[in-house]
Write a protein that holds these residues in place. Structure first.
Motif: not given
Lengths: 451, 322
Positions: A37, A56, A59, A62, A66, A85
């Motif tokens: 995270g 999550s 990618e 995520n 972030t 996450q």
């Protein structure tokens, strides 16, 4: 105080037992870190910390979370968001253990169908008093309705994604002499049988009760015109109106058009990308999977609405699933959490929000009208060849997700699975009806439906 | 195996009273005994304390909670017996318990028979080979149940699974081992047997080694066959071992959790939904936890009753002296 302490001790012991049982799983996903995270460093002095847990998935998602957290933290010094996450398969036990220990995060992501249940049982706070009316007015009314009770809005919708799109292989259709996707269920069953050959199955869809429970809400609306429980949740409506739906599943399974064992979960687009299916009922998020992981297959795959049982192309065949952000009822910083939600999703920085939809290749749609207009325009020139079809032919006809307790959905999913495995369709529906009535009685659901 | 009862120092030479076949020692109060008792209680205190904190208290508190509708966010609401009525009215729970018992009835006897045969083999071979065999049979025990589940999912896979490739060599069509309601539970019993075989075999081997060789020598002199020695010496003298393995194996099998969770998630058609997974699914999904706790307590009662029944049928005392 004493009972609270005892209660906490008892539940911590129970939750710890569950956590220990699953500890060997690590993240729960091989090769995936347990938690990652952003926002964890450089907390400004005197800043209020907001803990944010995000479920999550990919990618690219995520990375966006972030970035948005970091941007918010950099933009001011009063509130610091700390992002965690959590992998999807570890979410339930992590969250349950945290709630039991009184350490639930201040805010977290939650699916639409869980919002009303969480709100009515006091797990999440109303956001109405923290986020102004002008922000809420941009949210599409039917989506807003699915996160509201009375005048209170309990979640801020982040995205919507149709749960059921018919993905099909144009090359296999052409080879079989089929020139268009099925418009009726008779055609779908017939095409599925024609397209089944060797290791390629004609159709892939939900085959377990759990998968069917949530992914077929749209088809339940389509075939019966209602869900299998009355609007006030006072009686079951799992009637013979659903018979054509169950019969289609039974026929395809018996014919071998559906695999005898599901190739994967219904949310997984990999079997389609790997060439194991000629038609696949799956969510709009399949677009992202296909574009990223199977680019060589993109030119041979098309998207269309699932067929309608009664021939009406405007009848719903999908529900608008997706994710919302909520604030935990025990949060001591609800205003600060809401300020972050408003900044990230409510219009504080729409350019950054659009980046999320671009990063996920326009496989998801915004519940906010202004953002969605920009999104559809951008999608038309994107690499996603299916975005326009989904946005124009499926999203407008979709229904919000069901908000009743999950066991009701599971009862219908069980009926579908029973029929698929050979149980008489009427008997399966009768079982479903009896089970839903039992659940209404056991959980005292009658009259508790949110208005 | 014969026990000798010795009078404690300083005791009067009164013959011990025999009651219902048990030897009762005369009660003697001395300073030494009192000190010994204090020491014994002091030594026992930590474990009694830990048991109270981590076993007795949670059970009592769980029973208390089972009479409430309780979530992590709202004050508990007393509901009397409603959670129990709801659990007992849920055919899925009743079926899951029945399924758990069926699972145990399949798994435990097979484990005991294979374990016994393997232990007999290990005992009969030379040192180095015995070591190799012991290590081989123990390996499944140290493999994570989750990993074993994933391995067996790959074996059973409908598309590309090793088992279907194997049966295909004999012209048999691919089978949905985990997707078919008729075969799924049976498919789960194989990894369950495999995982539990090692520890049971080693315990049996320890029991066999403990049997005095003179019994077998006497039997050999009488011309007894392997079967006669097994049925008249080995098995009777291992009665307590079997009792332990039966109860431990039975309760473990009924409570099997990892295999159905990872391999099938309880499906298809709940045919692999064992009671612990049923409780876990409710604990994970339900807003109120009273229902899950009531189900767990009912399962505890079922398992306790079965264990007590096994104890009653196979009275361990009878086997002390063979």
């Amino acid at each position: 105080m004493r009972s609270t302490t005892f209660r906490a001790l008892g539940m911590v012991a129970a939750a710890s037992a569950v956590a220990l049982t699953l500890a060997a799983c690590g993240s729960g996903t091989p090769g995936q870190p347990a938690d990652t995270g952003g926002g964890g460093e450089d907390v400004p002095e005197g800043a209020t910390t907001v803990e944010f847990w995000q479920l999550s998935f990919q990618e690219v998602e995520n990375d966006w979370y972030t970035a948005v957290v970091d941007a918010f933290n950099s933009s001011q010094e009063e509130v610091h968001v700390n992002l965690t996450q959590v992998p999807g398969d570890a979410w339930e036990q992590r969250m349950t253990a945290a709630q039991a220990a009184g350490n639930a995060p201040d805010m977290y992501t939650i699916a639409y169908n869980g919002v009303i249940s969480a709100a009515s049982t006091g797990q999440i706070l109303s956001l109405s008093e923290h986020i102004g009316d002008d922000v809420w007015t941009d949210v599409q009314p039917e989506v807003l309705g699915s996160v509201s009770m009375g005048e209170d809005h309990y979640a801020f919708p982040m995205l919507v994604e149709p749960s059921a799109v018919l993905w099909y292989r144009t090359d296999l259709f052409e080879a079989a002499g089929i020139d268009a996707p099925p418009a009726t269920w008779d055609e779908l069953v017939e095409h599925a049988a024609t397209l089944t050959s060797g290791d390629v199955f004609g159709f892939g869809g939900p085959q377990s009760a759990g998968d069917a429970g949530w992914s077929t809400w749209g088809l339940q609306w389509n075939v019966a015109g209602h869900l299998p429980i009355s609007d006030d949740w006072s009686e079951a409506q799992c009637t013979d109106e659903y018979a054509p739906f169950l019969q289609a599943w039974q026929d395809m399974y018996a014919a071998g058009s559906l695999p005898q064992q599901a190739l994967s979960g219904v949310a997984d687009g990999n079997p389609l990308g790997q060439g194991q299916l000629a038609m696949n009922m799956g969510g709009s998020w399949f677009a992202s999977v296909l574009l990223n992981d199977f680019p060589e297959m993109v030119e041979n795959i098309a998207a269309a609405p699932m067929p309608s049982f009664h021939g009406d192309p405007t009848a719903p065949t999908a529900t608008l699933g997706g994710w919302t952000w909520v604030v935990d009822a025990k949060s001591e910083v609800p205003a600060e959490a809401a300020s972050f939600i408003e900044h990230a999703l409510g219009g504080g920085d729409d350019e950054q929000l659009l980046e999320y939809f671009a990063a996920t290749q326009y496989s998801k749609y915004s519940p906010r009208t202004t953002v969605n207009e920009n999104l559809i325009e951008a999608a038309s020139s994107s690499e996603n060849p299916w975005a326009a079809t989904i946005a124009e032919q499926i999203v407008p006809n979709s229904k919000p997700e069901a908000s009743y307790p999950w066991d009701i959905s599971l009862a219908f999913g069980t009926a579908l699975e029973q029929a698929m495995q050979g149980t008489d369709v009427s008997a399966a529906l009768a079982d479903c009806n009896a089970e839903i009535n039992r659940l209404i009685e056991a959980n005292q659901l009658a009259g508790t439906a949110p208005q | 195996m014969t026990q000798t009862v010795q009078a404690p120092p300083g005791a009067a030479t009164v013959p011990p009273r025999v009651r219902r076949g048990r030897v009762k020692q005369p009660r003697v109060r001395t300073g030494v005994n009192a000190r010994s008792n204090v020491m014994a209680y002091a030594m026992l205190a930590p474990i009694v304390l830990l048991l109270t904190i981590f076993v007795v208290w949670p059970v009592i508190y769980a029973i208390y909670l089972s009479f409430y509708n309780w979530s992590f966010y709202t004050p508990p609401i007393p509901v009397g017996w409603r959670n129990y009525v709801n659990v007992l009215g849920d055919r899925t729970f009743i079926q899951s318990v029945g399924r758990g018992l069926l699972f145990a009835v399949i798994v435990v006897p097979v484990q005991l028979i294979i374990g016994f045969l393997f232990a007999s083999l290990v005992k009969s071979v030379s040192g180095k080979l015995a070591t190799v065999l012991k290590v081989s049979i123990y390996i499944p025990t140290i493999i994570s149940g989750v990993i074993a589940s994933i391995v067996f999912v790959l074996i059973y896979n409908y598309q590309g699974g090793i088992l279907n490739a194997f049966v295909g060599l004999f012209g048999i069509e691919k089978q949905a081992w985990l997707g078919n309601a008729e075969t799924a539970l049976g498919a789960l019993t194989v990894p369950a047997i495999w995982l539990g075989l090692g520890i049971g075999t080693l315990i049996m081997l320890a029991g066999m080694v403990d049997i005095p060789p003179s019994y077998y020598e006497a039997a050999d002199l009488d011309g007894a066959t392997w079967f006669q020695k097994t049925f008249y010496i080995t098995i009777p003298l291992m009665r307590n071992i079997f009792l332990y393995l039966l109860i431990a194996g039975f309760t473990a099998a009924v409570q099997q959790f990892e295999l159905p969770l990872v391999m099938t998630d309880g499906g298809p058609l709940e045919r692999t939904l064992l009671p612990n997974l049923y409780i876990f699914q409710h604990f994970r999904n339900d807003t109120y936890v009273g229902y899950s706790i009531a189900a767990a307590i009912l399962l505890m009662i079922v398992l306790g009753s079965i264990s007590a029944g096994i104890f009653r049928v196979l009275n361990s005392e009878k086997a002390v002296d063979g």
